[in-house]
Scaffold this active site. Structure first.
Site, PDB file in Angstrom:
ATOM      1  N   GLY A   7      63.320  26.316 -28.748  1.00  0.00           N
ATOM      2  CA  GLY A   7      64.501  27.036 -29.228  1.00  0.00           C
ATOM      3  C   GLY A   7      65.596  26.923 -28.187  1.00  0.00           C
ATOM      4  O   GLY A   7      66.020  27.901 -27.591  1.00  0.00           O
ATOM      5  N   ALA A   8      66.046  25.685 -27.948  1.00  0.00           N
ATOM      6  CA  ALA A   8      67.020  25.436 -26.876  1.00  0.00           C
ATOM      7  C   ALA A   8      68.445  25.617 -27.383  1.00  0.00           C
ATOM      8  O   ALA A   8      69.236  24.686 -27.446  1.00  0.00           O
ATOM      9  CB  ALA A   8      66.826  24.029 -26.311  1.00  0.00           C
ATOM     10  N   ALA A  10      71.866  28.445 -27.023  1.00  0.00           N
ATOM     11  CA  ALA A  10      72.766  28.707 -25.903  1.00  0.00           C
ATOM     12  C   ALA A  10      72.016  29.177 -24.656  1.00  0.00           C
ATOM     13  O   ALA A  10      72.221  28.644 -23.558  1.00  0.00           O
ATOM     14  CB  ALA A  10      73.820  29.738 -26.315  1.00  0.00           C
ATOM     15  N   LYS A 204      68.046  47.510 -21.169  1.00  0.00           N
ATOM     16  CA  LYS A 204      68.754  46.600 -22.062  1.00  0.00           C
ATOM     17  C   LYS A 204      68.759  47.144 -23.494  1.00  0.00           C
ATOM     18  O   LYS A 204      69.773  47.077 -24.196  1.00  0.00           O
ATOM     19  CB  LYS A 204      68.072  45.225 -22.008  1.00  0.00           C
ATOM     20  CG  LYS A 204      68.725  44.143 -22.867  1.00  0.00           C
ATOM     21  CD  LYS A 204      69.922  43.540 -22.183  1.00  0.00           C
ATOM     22  CE  LYS A 204      70.593  42.471 -23.053  1.00  0.00           C
ATOM     23  NZ  LYS A 204      69.795  41.225 -23.138  1.00  0.00           N
ATOM     24  N   GLU A 285      68.171  40.749 -36.589  1.00  0.00           N
ATOM     25  CA  GLU A 285      67.035  40.935 -35.675  1.00  0.00           C
ATOM     26  C   GLU A 285      66.951  42.405 -35.263  1.00  0.00           C
ATOM     27  O   GLU A 285      67.130  42.753 -34.092  1.00  0.00           O
ATOM     28  CB  GLU A 285      67.249  40.038 -34.460  1.00  0.00           C
ATOM     29  CG  GLU A 285      66.010  39.722 -33.664  1.00  0.00           C
ATOM     30  CD  GLU A 285      66.307  38.747 -32.545  1.00  0.00           C
ATOM     31  OE1 GLU A 285      65.374  38.089 -32.090  1.00  0.00           O
ATOM     32  OE2 GLU A 285      67.474  38.626 -32.116  1.00  0.00           O
TER      33      GLU A 285
END
Length: 326
Positions: A7-8, A10, A204, A285
């Site tokens: 999953g390359a 950003a 986060k 998500e």
């Protein structure tokens, strides 16, 4: 050190480029025009810290890579359960999976200790589907404090932040965490090995759990949500309820609500990733951000009426999107 980035996008391409610059054997898994551009020109990084290009091997077929020491997972969490055929060729007995995800991870209670040790959260690991693909013992926790975007295929624009906090679920300073941290730092990134990475997860999450769903419901930027008295108050309450759930699980993040709000306001007219996904018609998500904490509140007996209300509204929004696609 051999690293595969599954999953390359950003963030994944940015990390891969940095590790390549540090001398690691890096392989990127991507698809479409982004993959074609990386194959032809490498990964071009545009950053206030200096532009650079990394000529990294990129492919659509993980079988072309073979087993790696680390798999850096840059996929959306909504894709985790279905990623088995992609990740299987990348694994050997000791492969570690470093998942760059927001929210509560599928491995949260793995070697957690206490009464909930080993508990599986249905909201993030439904029926054990994620654990079946991503065995919890492989997991290295990772909390991303870097902001990047794809300026165009093959070109990553680094906006701010270089910190990727990592840590073991059992809170040890393992050799694999130290090795990964050293490689990341050699590539110019900050990568502290945290004694308890779950505290970073909650810090986060404090912003993601509140700003992300509200931004989608109100179609608002970070600055707009902070300056509007009503949404600011809702966000404050959501943050307070989230901290109460964390405390019930024995985790007390070292951050205040006012400090978190001030930081968000400084970001300005930024659209959260959830709002961007909504605008692009992509899956939201939100299970790992919001549904998981509501489930944790049920487990711990903490009252979270505002989180439940926002979850109901945002879940209806997400359901409507799924129905429209179907």
């Amino acid at each position: 050190m051999k690293v595969a980035v599954l999953g390359a996008g950003a963030i994944g391409a940015y990390v891969g480029a940095a590790l390549h610059r540090a001398g690691a054997d890096v392989h990127l898994v991507a698809r479409g025009p982004h993959l074609a551009a990386m194959r032809q020109h490498g990964v071009r990084v545009l950053s206030p810290r200096g532009d650079f290009t990394a000529r990294v091997h990129a492919t659509a077929e993980p079988a072309d890579i073979g087993p790696a020491d680390f798999v850096f997972l840059g996929l959306k969490t909504t894709s985790y359960a279905a990623c088995g055929p992609l990740i299987a060729p990348l694994l050997h007995d000791r492969t570690a999976v470093v998942a760059a995800q927001n929210g509560i991870p599928w491995w949260y209670f793995h070697r957690h200790g206490g009464p909930h040790d080993g508990h599986r959260l249905q909201s993030v690991d439904p029926g054990g589907a994620v654990s079946a693909v991503l065995a919890p013992h492989r997991a290295v926790g990772c909390v991303v404090y870097a902001a990047t975007e794809l300026a165009e295929p093959g070109v990553v624009r680094h906006l701010e932040g270089t910190r990727f906090s990592v840590g073991e679920p059992d809170r040890t300073r393992s050799a694999r965490c130290l090795d990964f941290s050293e490689a990341m730092r050699a590539g110019g990134l900050k990568c502290p090995v945290e004694p308890d990475v779950r505290a970073d997860i909650w810090i986060k999450l404090l912003g993601n759990i509140s700003f992300n769903p509200i931004s989608a419901l109100a179609r608002a930027t970070m600055r707009e949500m902070c300056l509007h008295g009503g949404t600011r108050r809702v966000i404050e309450i959501m943050m307070a309820e989230t901290l109460a759930v964390a405390a019930a699980l024995g985790c007390e993040p070292d951050i205040s609500i006012e400090r978190r709000l001030a930081g968000a306001e400084r970001v300005g007219d930024h659209r959260t990733s959830t709002l961007q996904d909504l605008e692009r018609g992509k899956p939201l998500e939100l299970d790992v951000l919001l549904a998981a904490v509501v489930e944790l509140a049920e487990i711990t007996g903490v009252r979270v009426p505002t989180l439940r209300t926002v979850h109901a509204l945002s879940d209806l929004l997400a359901h409507g999107m799924r129905s429209a696609v179907a």
